[in-house]
Write a protein that holds these residues in place. Structure first.
Motif, PDB file in Angstrom:
ATOM      1  N   VAL A 140       1.095  54.743  76.210  1.00  0.00           N
ATOM      2  CA  VAL A 140       0.064  53.712  76.057  1.00  0.00           C
ATOM      3  C   VAL A 140      -1.293  54.384  76.276  1.00  0.00           C
ATOM      4  CG1 VAL A 140      -0.826  51.523  76.917  1.00  0.00           C
ATOM      5  CG2 VAL A 140       1.651  51.985  76.980  1.00  0.00           C
ATOM      6  N   HIS A 141      -2.164  54.274  75.292  1.00  0.00           N
ATOM      7  CA  HIS A 141      -3.476  54.912  75.427  1.00  0.00           C
ATOM      8  C   HIS A 141      -4.385  54.108  76.342  1.00  0.00           C
ATOM      9  CE1 HIS A 141      -3.470  58.301  72.535  1.00  0.00           C
ATOM     10  NE2 HIS A 141      -2.347  57.701  72.194  1.00  0.00           N
ATOM     11  N   ARG A 142      -5.337  54.808  76.952  1.00  0.00           N
ATOM     12  CA  ARG A 142      -6.351  54.108  77.746  1.00  0.00           C
ATOM     13  C   ARG A 142      -7.116  53.180  76.806  1.00  0.00           C
ATOM     14  NH1 ARG A 142      -9.261  58.445  81.701  1.00  0.00           N
ATOM     15  NH2 ARG A 142      -7.557  59.927  81.954  1.00  0.00           N
ATOM     16  N   GLY A 143      -7.347  51.974  77.252  1.00  0.00           N
ATOM     17  CA  GLY A 143      -8.046  50.996  76.401  1.00  0.00           C
ATOM     18  C   GLY A 143      -7.122  50.308  75.415  1.00  0.00           C
ATOM     19  N   ALA A 144      -5.819  50.477  75.573  1.00  0.00           N
ATOM     20  CA  ALA A 144      -4.860  49.879  74.627  1.00  0.00           C
ATOM     21  C   ALA A 144      -4.952  48.350  74.606  1.00  0.00           C
ATOM     22  CB  ALA A 144      -3.436  50.312  74.962  1.00  0.00           C
ATOM     23  N   GLU A 145      -5.513  47.770  75.687  1.00  0.00           N
ATOM     24  CA  GLU A 145      -5.630  46.302  75.706  1.00  0.00           C
ATOM     25  C   GLU A 145      -6.560  45.813  74.600  1.00  0.00           C
ATOM     26  OE1 GLU A 145      -6.295  48.402  78.120  1.00  0.00           O
ATOM     27  OE2 GLU A 145      -8.223  48.005  79.063  1.00  0.00           O
ATOM     28  N   THR A 146      -7.433  46.673  74.088  1.00  0.00           N
ATOM     29  CA  THR A 146      -8.238  46.270  72.924  1.00  0.00           C
ATOM     30  C   THR A 146      -7.852  47.018  71.649  1.00  0.00           C
ATOM     31  OG1 THR A 146      -9.986  47.756  73.662  1.00  0.00           O
ATOM     32  CG2 THR A 146     -10.287  45.429  74.156  1.00  0.00           C
ATOM     33  N   LEU A 158       4.230  53.669  82.126  1.00  0.00           N
ATOM     34  CA  LEU A 158       5.401  53.408  82.982  1.00  0.00           C
ATOM     35  C   LEU A 158       5.828  51.942  82.921  1.00  0.00           C
ATOM     36  CD1 LEU A 158       4.678  55.462  86.211  1.00  0.00           C
ATOM     37  CD2 LEU A 158       6.753  55.615  84.815  1.00  0.00           C
ATOM     38  N   GLU A 159       4.848  51.040  82.910  1.00  0.00           N
ATOM     39  CA  GLU A 159       5.170  49.602  82.833  1.00  0.00           C
ATOM     40  C   GLU A 159       5.910  49.293  81.530  1.00  0.00           C
ATOM     41  OE1 GLU A 159       4.979  47.423  85.097  1.00  0.00           O
ATOM     42  OE2 GLU A 159       3.521  48.220  86.519  1.00  0.00           O
ATOM     43  N   TYR A 160       5.416  49.885  80.456  1.00  0.00           N
ATOM     44  CA  TYR A 160       6.019  49.656  79.142  1.00  0.00           C
ATOM     45  C   TYR A 160       7.468  50.134  79.145  1.00  0.00           C
ATOM     46  CZ  TYR A 160       5.948  49.199  74.030  1.00  0.00           C
ATOM     47  OH  TYR A 160       6.178  48.821  72.740  1.00  0.00           O
ATOM     48  N   LEU A 161       7.685  51.346  79.673  1.00  0.00           N
ATOM     49  CA  LEU A 161       9.041  51.902  79.701  1.00  0.00           C
ATOM     50  C   LEU A 161       9.953  51.064  80.593  1.00  0.00           C
ATOM     51  CD1 LEU A 161       8.087  55.684  79.713  1.00  0.00           C
ATOM     52  CD2 LEU A 161       9.273  54.447  77.873  1.00  0.00           C
ATOM     53  N   GLU A 162       9.398  50.561  81.680  1.00  0.00           N
ATOM     54  CA  GLU A 162      10.202  49.708  82.568  1.00  0.00           C
ATOM     55  C   GLU A 162      10.627  48.432  81.832  1.00  0.00           C
ATOM     56  OE1 GLU A 162       8.544  48.832  86.412  1.00  0.00           O
ATOM     57  OE2 GLU A 162      10.037  47.287  86.792  1.00  0.00           O
TER      58      GLU A 162
END
Ligand code: PSU
Ligand code: MN
Length: 312
Positions: free
Chosen positions: A131-137, A170-174
Motif C-alpha cells: 500500500v503506497h503512502r497516500g493510498a487513501e486518495t 500489514l493491515e491489508y495483508l491481515e
C-alpha cells in the motif's frame, strides 16, 4: 510434464518438478527494473547459484516472445538485464503480452501466478509491493497484495521498502489472511533496515518451521500465499534516518512529476538508487543473496513435509 500451452519450462526445472525436488522461483522485474546493468545480471546469476548450493533448483521467470519462461538460459537472462524494451509485467499485463507475442519482466504478482501454474510453491525476491503512502486518495495498492491473498505461493523477501506505508500494508495483508512471518525477528524488516515500527504477525526461527507452517496452510485448503520477511544482514543495513530522508525526497519528486500507475514504484526505486550512489544497490544485492539462502532452505524443508504427508 506441464501441459499448459503458454508455459515453457527449462529442462532442469521440468525434471526437478517431475521428481518432486525443491524448486525456488525468482522474479525478473528486479533484474530489468530494480537494478542497473551489469550488477543486475551478476546478481541474478549469483542468486541462482546460492539456491543450487543450498539444495534447491532456481527457476527465474519472465515473459519472452509471448511465452511464460520458467528457468532461463544465460542468454535469456542477459537479454532481460540489458535490453531497455522489456516492460514491467504484473497480473493485468499477462493476457496482452502472451496473446501478442511480447516480452515482459514479471513482478511479484505475475511471478506468483506463473510459479503457481508450474507447481512451484516458494519464491525469493528483494522486496514486495504494498500500500503506497497516500493510498487513501490515490488508491495505489500493489497487485502483489491481492495476489498474496489468492495464489498459493510463499514469498521470501526483506520486507518492504518504506517508499510504502508499512502499517497499511500489514493491515491489508491481515484482512486478506496472508500470514507475515519475521525470520528470527518480531519486527517487520523495512528492506534497507532490519526493523521498522511495526510487528510481524509471527516470528519463525528456522527454515524447518517455515516449511511446516506453509505445508499446514495449504493442507488446510487456505488459499493464498505467505510472506517470510528476512532482515538484511546486519553489516549491510543502511542508516534509518538517512534512508527516511532519501525516500521522502523521492516521494516529493514523484508527486511533482505526476508519476502514476505502474511507473510509481520503478520511479521511486530509481530515485533511491541514484540518490544513495550505489549504497542502496550494494545493500539490495546482499539482502537478496541472504533471501536466496533462506528460501532454498525453506523449500527443502517444505518438500520434506510434503514427502512425509504423502507417506502417511
Ligand atoms: N520493491 C522493491 N524492488 C522491486 C520491486 C518492488 O524494493 O524490484 C518490484 C517488484 O517486482 C514488485 C513490483 O512486485 O516492483 C511492485 O510494483 P507495483 O508497486 O507497481 O505493483
Ligand atoms: Mn501501483
Amino acid at each position: 510434464m506441464n501441459l499448459n500451452p503458454y508455459l515453457s519450462l527449462s529442462q532442469e526445472v521440468n525434471e526437478a518438478l517431475d521428481k518432486g525436488k525443491p524448486v525456488v522461483a525468482l522474479e525478473s522485474t528486479i533484474i530489468s527494473h530494480g537494478m542497473p546493468y551489469p550488477e543486475n545480471i551478476e546478481t541474478a546469476k549469483e542468486v541462482e547459484q546460492i539456491i543450487r548450493d543450498n539444495g534447491a533448483v532456481p527457476a527465474t521467470i519472465a515473459i519472452l516472445d509471448g511465452r511464460i519462461k520458467i528457468g532461463l538460459t544465460a542468454e535469456e537472462l542477459t537479454a532481460l538485464a540489458s535490453r531497455d524494451d522489456i516492460t514491467k509485467a504484473s497480473r493485468k499485463d499477462l493476457p496482452y503480452l502472451l496473446a501478442t507475442g511480447r516480452s515482459g519482466a514479471t513482478t511479484v504478482a505475475a511471478t506468483m501466478i506463473c510459479a503457481d501454474l508450474a507447481g512451484i510453491r516458494l519464491f525469493v525476491t528483494g522486496g514486495i509491493g504494498g500500500v503506497h503512502r497516500g493510498a487513501e486518495t490515490t488508491m495505489d495498492i500493489s497487485a502483489d497484495l491481492e495476489e498474496l491473498a489468492r495464489t498459493n505461493v510463499a514469498v521470501i523477501c526483506a520486507g518492504a521498502k518504506s517508499i510504502l506505508d508499512l502499517g497499511l500494508t500489514l493491515e491489508y495483508l491481515e484482512t486478506k489472511g496472508v500470514p507475515v512471518m519475521g525470520y528470527q525477528t518480531d519486527s517487520l524488516p523495512a528492506f534497507f533496515t532490519r526493523t521498522s515500527d511495526f510487528a510481524v504477525h509471527f516470528r519463525v526461527d528456522d527454515a524447518e518451521e517455515i516449511g511446516r507452517i506453509l505445508h499446514t496452510k495449504w493442507e488446510l485448503g487456505l488459499q493464498g500465499g505467505a510472506v517470510i520477511a528476512n532482515p538484511i544482514p546486519s553489516g549491510h543495513a543502511l542508516d534509518a534516518s538517512y534512508m527516511t530522508g532519501v525516500i521522502e525526497a523521492a516521494l516529493v519528486e514523484a508527486k511533482q512529476q505526476s508519476i502514476t500507475g505502474k511507473d510509481v514504484t520503478p520511479f521511486l526505486l530509481d530515485h533511491v538508487n541514484r540518490a544513495t550512489e550505489g549504497r542502496s544497490l550494494a545493500a539490495n544485492i546482499e539482502l537478496i543473496k541472504a533471501n536466496a539462502g533462506l528460501g532454498a532452505a525453506a523449500a527443502v524443508a517444505f518438500y520434506e513435509q510434503k514427502k512425509k504427508a504423502y507417506q502417511r
